[in-house]
Design a protein around this motif. Structure first.
Motif, short mmCIF file in Angstrom:
data_model
loop_
_atom_site.label_atom_id
_atom_site.label_comp_id
_atom_site.label_asym_id
_atom_site.label_seq_id
_atom_site.Cartn_x
_atom_site.Cartn_y
_atom_site.Cartn_z
N VAL A 533 1.19 47.70 2.16
CA VAL A 533 1.01 46.35 2.71
C VAL A 533 2.41 45.80 3.00
O VAL A 533 3.24 45.71 2.10
N PRO A 534 2.69 45.43 4.26
CA PRO A 534 4.04 44.94 4.58
C PRO A 534 4.36 43.65 3.83
O PRO A 534 3.49 42.80 3.65
N ARG A 535 5.62 43.53 3.41
CA ARG A 535 6.05 42.36 2.62
C ARG A 535 7.31 41.75 3.19
O ARG A 535 8.23 42.47 3.61
N VAL A 536 7.37 40.45 3.11
CA VAL A 536 8.64 39.76 3.31
C VAL A 536 8.95 39.06 2.00
O VAL A 536 8.20 38.19 1.56
N LYS A 537 10.03 39.48 1.38
CA LYS A 537 10.44 38.88 0.11
C LYS A 537 11.43 37.76 0.42
O LYS A 537 12.51 38.02 0.97
N ILE A 538 11.06 36.56 0.09
CA ILE A 538 11.93 35.42 0.40
C ILE A 538 12.43 34.80 -0.91
O ILE A 538 11.64 34.52 -1.81
N PHE A 539 13.73 34.61 -0.95
CA PHE A 539 14.36 33.95 -2.10
C PHE A 539 15.14 32.74 -1.60
O PHE A 539 15.68 32.75 -0.50
#
Ligand code: F58
Length: 766
Positions: A533-539
């Motif tokens: 499942v594609p992810r965008v990890k945002i911090f």
């Protein structure tokens, strides 16, 4: 409901007048909105009956124009004015500086509280400091945090109203026969901001004190040739309110901070006493003073000083009266964040207060106010408060068992809980208007001021769930555009947006998140075709300037981002973004576009959290530990709609006792061991392969925050998140249930709780 305090026509006329006088559109809109507030501001100052003074070193109010226009129902008029001037309201909103007069949750909570008080009609005033520079501006240079002064006053102060109030505040000097003769005096000058409630019927005043010299300019000295020294008094006084202290636990013990705290307290209590008209014995019927953490805790000794030295009360009577008036909110159990001041410093800066503190310590030996030459501010605040509250159910219980166990045994009625909340005006209607529209379409008007009505969304209607999912998609698309344009990271808007935004701290465990990200990347590279499942990890988040480890975490996240985002093998499967300069406005942009809310602190460490509530109300699913208000969120939204992982607070305490717990956890979790390897093999920084060895050593070594021990279960929960997300309908359903069941987390509910259980105040009706 009464008419709004200002009609559209009057507002338009006000704006036109300002435009004609040469104001820009933004200035004209702010100016006219501020003028519209004047009657409410006057009314707020005049209101009789009991009121609360909320004393806080921080008010993280953020931008005000959008919220003010909505409260007054003036958005449409403002939008038309903007169009006629060749701009958009959105652009004008973006131009407003974000007033960052706070570090994080505690300051933002204070801002939500003022808005809720104004909305439900709780008479009150917030007292704070008018810092010239709020929390520093963060930028990233080669992935590292760089701090620059924040400058919210660069365009002047369009929201301020001038109440014409000023008081002298003293410091130092000596005490003779019980009379304090300060060695230094400065002036505290009031600057008001009126915070309107929804519907524009009430406002609460936020009164910010600025320090000025009594004699700003010494002409004699100037004429004598000392041109710089002639302004020295002014420079020294101004320094008092020059900067907000960043949450810098490693550099505690600053005399200037204690001076700031006393300055806030002295000016605020002088102001309150000047307004008290009845008999002194009736003070507690007219006034409740809430201490936002221990930062204003010197209010106890100050009030006793005023009552004894100024009004001639006996010491015991003064203590009893002060206790009736004061209440204290605790926001942390972290030992390093509990304030304590050396007795010597206190005696030097506030000699009369130190005498009073010694008398209190003698009168209340069970309180433990003095300890090894230090004044323990938590104990002092507890001893002089009639109520002490925690900010979530778990935190309140832990307060009773840990920091205040002794005091709780002596005063079992004193500790109460008030679980935090957030204002749905800013955190749904303001930042996510499309979601608000869907909700109104489904359950009608009225929910924004009675948030429990969100439960009316159940049983969920398929059309409403789809509409909410559509709003989320649109918000994500907009965020994706912004990330590409402003931050140069193109992301797939269809990917899961997985977001952790808050102050950077070891207990909040951004390093657990980035280690899981590294492990995920490694597995994706091993088998890119495995149906990920594609992810965008945002911090996003700021580290205290002196907090080295937190800064290392930021650096690591950015190095991982650089490497992962350029990786052609994983491509759009994984992206990592660190959004710089986290503040209220950035939160307003990110939260409505989030799918997954990261609330992963070590259990027992996060007092409550309020970001967790904002995410749930905007339809994100939480991945989190049983910590702070996560516990209550999970109870309400349902265990099947919450991704739980990790040890409980009790298990954490037990685990820490096991020698070598971290090494054992690393050895039994090859994914973690492999991810940790990259922190010293040059994967992310080839010219200095060992750069992040400190983080790796910490996690595999002492690991106080149990990153290693919680890693395996975190990984499991993350993969469960993937499975949930792969079923788009199922996810949309869970997201909608998070919204429908989070109505309890309104700060209106919290304020009603304070009014009932602590302040003894009734709402006034319009
Ligand atoms: C926060 N505290 C808690 N302190 O960490 C959070 O769990 C809670 O939800 C929130 O308060 C509201 O209750 C917090 O923000 C500070 O920023 C202090 C500022 C002064 C120095 C020490 C930290």
């Amino acid at each position: 409901m009464r008419d709004l305090p200002i009609s559209e026509d009057a507002f338009r006329a006000g704006v036109d007048m300002r435009l004609a006088a040469g104001d820009g559109v933004a200035e004209a809109l702010c100016g006219a909105a501020r003028d519209a507030m004047v009657p409410l501001w006057r009314q707020a100052q005049a209101s009789g009956g009991k009121r609360v003074a909320y004393l806080s070193m921080e008010f993280l109010i953020g931008r005000l124009l959008r919220e003010t226009l909505r409260a007054f129902g003036l958005e449409r008029a403002a939008s038309e004015i903007c169009a006629a001037q060749g701009t958009t309201l959105g652009e004008v909103f973006e131009a407003e500086p974000d007033a960052a007069l706070g570090n994080g949750g505690l300051g933002r909570l204070a801002a939500c509280f003022l808005e809720s008080m104004a909305t439900i009609g709780c008479p009150g005033v917030g007292y704070g400091l008018r810092y010239e520079h709020g929390l520093f501006r963060q930028s990233l240079v080669q992935g590292k945090q760089v701090e620059a002064p924040e400058d919210w006053l660069r365009f002047g102060a369009p929201w301020e109203l001038n109440p014409g109030r000023a008081y002298e505040v003293g410091f130092g000097g000596h005490v003779t026969d019980g009379v304090w003769h300060p060695g230094e005096r400065v002036r505290a000058v009031a600057h008001d901001v009126a915070v309107p409630g929804e519907g524009g019927r009430f406002a609460v005043i936020l009164r910010l004190w600025q320090a000025e010299a009594l004699r700003p300019f010494d002409l004699g000295r100037f004429n004598y040739g000392d041109h710089v020294g002639a302004s020295a008094a002014e420079a020294s006084a101004r320094a008092l309110t020059r900067v907000l202290y960043p949450d810098d636990t490693n550099e505690a013990g600053k005399a200037l901070r204690l001076k700031q705290e006393y300055f806030l307290v002295a000016a605020s209590l002088a102001d309150l006493m000047a307004d008290h008209e009845g008999a002194l014995a009736d003070l507690a019927d007219a006034l409740a003073v809430q201490l936002n953490d221990t930062h204003p805790a010197i209010a106890g000794p100050e009030l006793i000083r005023l009552l004894v030295d100024g009004w001639g009360l006996a010491f015991d009577e003064a203590v009893a009266l002060a206790r009736k008036v004061l209440a204290y909110t605790n926001h942390t159990l972290l030992p390093e964040a509990l304030e304590s001041w050396p007795e010597g410093l206190m005696a030097w800066l506030l000699p009369r207060h130190m005498e009073i503190i010694r008398d209190l310590d003698a009168a209340l030996p069970e309180a433990g106010i003095l300890d090894h030459g230090a004044v323990r501010m938590g104990n002092l605040a507890f001893a002089l408060a009639h109520r002490v509250n925690g900010v979530s159910a778990l935190h309140t219980e832990l307060m009773k068992e840990t920091v205040f166990a002794g005091l709780h045994a002596s005063y079992p009625e004193r500790i109460v809980n008030q679980t935090n909340g957030v204002t749905p005006r800013r955190w749904i209607a303001g930042c996510n208007p499309a979601l608000a529209e869907v909700i109104t379409g489904a359950i009608g008007d009225g929910w924004l001021t009675d948030l429990e009505r969100l439960s009316g969304l159940e049983p969920l209607d398929g059309g409403v769930v789809d509409a909410m999912a559509g709003v989320k998609r649109a918000n994500k698309a907009r965020l994706a555009e912004w990330l590409a344009d402003e931050h140069g990271v193109p992301v797939d808007p269809g990917a899961m947006f997985d977001v952790q935004i808050k102050r950077i701290h070891e207990y909040k465990r951004q390093h657990l998140n980035i280690l899981e990200t590294i492990a995920l990347w490694q597995e994706m590279r091993d088998a890119p075709e495995a149906g990920w499942v594609p992810r965008v990890k945002i911090f996003a988040g700021k580290a205290a300037p002196g907090y080295h480890f937190a800064k290392e975490i930021i650096h690591l996240i950015n190095r991982v981002a650089e490497r992962v985002n350029a990786d052609e093998v994983t491509g759009d499967l994984l992206k990592v973004v660190f959004v710089p300069n986290y503040n209220v406005s950035v939160a307003e942009r990110l939260i409505p576009a989030s799918d997954l809310s990261e609330q992963i602190s070590t259990a027992g460490k996060e007092a409550s959290g309020t970001g967790n509530m904002k995410f749930a109300l905007n339809g994100a699913i939480t991945i989190g530990t049983l910590d702070g208000a996560n516990v209550e969120i999970r109870e309400r939204v349902g265990a099947e709609n919450f991704l739980l992982f990790g040890m409980t607070a009790e298990e954490v305490a037990a685990r820490r006792e096991i020698p070598g717990h971290a090494a054992e956890a690393v050895a039994s979790e090859p994914r973690l061991a492999r991810a940790l390897e990259t922190l010293h093999d040059g994967t992310f920084i080839d010219d200095w392969p060992d750069l992040f060895a400190g983080i790796a050593g910490n996690v595999a070594g002492h690991d106080h925050y149990l990153v290693a021990s919680d890693f395996a279960d975190y990984w499991r929960a993350q993969r469960e998140a993937d499975d949930w997300y792969a079923d788009a309908d199922g996810w949309a359903q869970k997201a909608a249930l998070n919204i429908a069941r989070s109505g309890w987390f309104s700060s209106d509910r919290t304020i009603r709780g304070y009014m009932r259980d602590i302040w003894g105040i009734e709402t006034v009706s319009a």
